[in-house]
Design a protein around this motif. Sequence first.
Motif, short mmCIF file in Angstrom:
data_model
loop_
_atom_site.label_atom_id
_atom_site.label_comp_id
_atom_site.label_asym_id
_atom_site.label_seq_id
_atom_site.Cartn_x
_atom_site.Cartn_y
_atom_site.Cartn_z
N LEU A 58 0.81 -1.21 0.00
CA LEU A 58 0.00 0.00 0.00
C LEU A 58 0.85 1.27 0.00
N LEU A 59 2.06 1.19 0.52
CA LEU A 59 2.94 2.36 0.54
C LEU A 59 3.83 2.44 -0.69
N SER A 60 3.74 1.48 -1.58
CA SER A 60 4.57 1.49 -2.78
C SER A 60 4.03 2.49 -3.79
N PRO A 61 4.86 2.95 -4.72
CA PRO A 61 4.41 3.90 -5.74
C PRO A 61 3.32 3.33 -6.65
N GLU A 62 3.25 2.01 -6.80
CA GLU A 62 2.26 1.41 -7.69
C GLU A 62 0.87 1.35 -7.08
N ALA A 63 0.76 1.49 -5.76
CA ALA A 63 -0.55 1.38 -5.10
C ALA A 63 -1.41 2.61 -5.39
N ASN A 64 -2.72 2.41 -5.34
CA ASN A 64 -3.64 3.54 -5.51
C ASN A 64 -4.76 3.43 -4.48
N SER A 65 -5.56 4.46 -4.38
CA SER A 65 -6.58 4.54 -3.33
C SER A 65 -7.62 3.43 -3.44
N ALA A 66 -7.87 2.94 -4.65
CA ALA A 66 -8.87 1.88 -4.80
C ALA A 66 -8.44 0.59 -4.11
N ASP A 67 -7.14 0.40 -3.90
CA ASP A 67 -6.65 -0.80 -3.21
C ASP A 67 -7.12 -0.85 -1.76
#
Length: 507
Positions: free
Chosen positions: A315-324
């Motif tokens: 969740l803290l990675s650059p690839e994560a987004n709010s929908a996750d």
Amino acid sequence: MGTTPTEVLAFPNIKAIVRDNGTAEVVVAGNSRVVPDGDTLQDLRNNALALVVGEAKTLQRPVRVQIEDPEGHGELIVHPDNKIESVSYEPRPARRRTQAPATTPETAAPAVIETVPVTSPEPIPAPAQPATVEQTAAAVDRQPWPPTPVDPEVNADVPAASEVTSSNGQRITDAEVPQAAVAASEEPLTRRSLKETSFLVSAPVLEPATQGWRGSLTRLGFRMDPSAEELSEREDIRTVSQHWPGPRKIAVVNRKGGANKTPTVVNLCAVFARYGGGPVLAWDNNESQGTLGWRTEQGPHNASVLDLVDSSTRLLSPEANSADLAHFVHHQTADKFDVLRSDENEEGDHEVTAEEVDIVHRVATKYYRMIVMDSGNTARSANWRRMIHHTDQLVVPVTAMEDRAEAARLTLQTLESRGGHDAELARNAVVIVSESTDARRGMTGDALKRAKAEAQRIADGFAPLVRAVVRIPYDPALVNGPIRYEALQPATQRAWLAAAAAVAKGF
């Protein structure tokens, strides 16, 4: 003691304009109101002030008014009790003349008058048969808008009137001396800088009333200004609708169970989310199992704070987004905020650590503007103390029962004794006093009065200890089951809006 301009709201923008053609108008938030005719310039001033006093009475507070007339311009503070204070006044510079004109009573500068008999019209419920300014212009004393006194140093070199003569040998009268001196020393007007000029209207237009009888008349086609109560509600809505730079974290704490912590978290989140302060997260930061999940809507999963901790790296990675986040939080479909539940495993063998609080805090502040944290009853636990470390605003809920109030006091005392950030949170806390959830059960008459009196006694006791105290009325919709903001009574909704505004003012 006078009122300083900074103590008086500049909203709505009010201007009183008196023209040399015998007309005048008062402009309130862009809406012009014609001033009744007067025989003299001072009559027009008085009639304009009467309309402004009426506006102050409608708002039930002092207002600021920019004044302009043929002799100068400035600013006044107008009170609902008809008191007028002069903030500033600048006479208009006299134009160059080859010969000073003869002074008449109409052209002479007005004397500073202590009181002028004028009154303001009372606010009227309907446009039919309004009282005119002329009918009520003899009952109240007030200070007019005077020109500022002449600085004695400016005219130090001007001789007495009896010693001044014109170029043709004629004696200049006392009234003509200041005007002649100004005309002789005045510099030509220069072109105004484009950078200092703007045609934009700085103040928003005051929207007409929407509530009560004023709102009813507005819907019938009679434009009515909002009442003081409606203006106060609008201001609270504006306050909670702000988007502050950076996330804001609120901790809701009381060392005693049953103090209304969870309903406070739910309702504060509902207010902030409904009025545009979101995205908003309600985080149950109990040591083991809390009740926030029981009082809110559950999503299509059983995830809790521990599941979010386990997935924090992703969740803290650059690839994560709010929908996750939908895998871990439970969205409230009506009240528009998300809930992060505490661990609800049957064994209850895990206590949240300070390190896990830091992890959740990093994830939450990445995706949410507002985070409201529920808490357990142990101020000594690691997760409780770490929560306080991340807190921007402290909220202490209490029901109108003496043991809950005493626990709230001890909670504040504990934080104050720790000094530093904790003590500052205690001093700046907001205490929310709710009538006991069972205060109305089987109570009538004197018993209900005693319950309300107890709530007031507790509120008064906390008032000198914290920044703000807000009272919440009893509401059966808060007693059991999931809490829905729309299910609350209008008075309860208004009280929670006021509570959220009090909290927001601490950011």
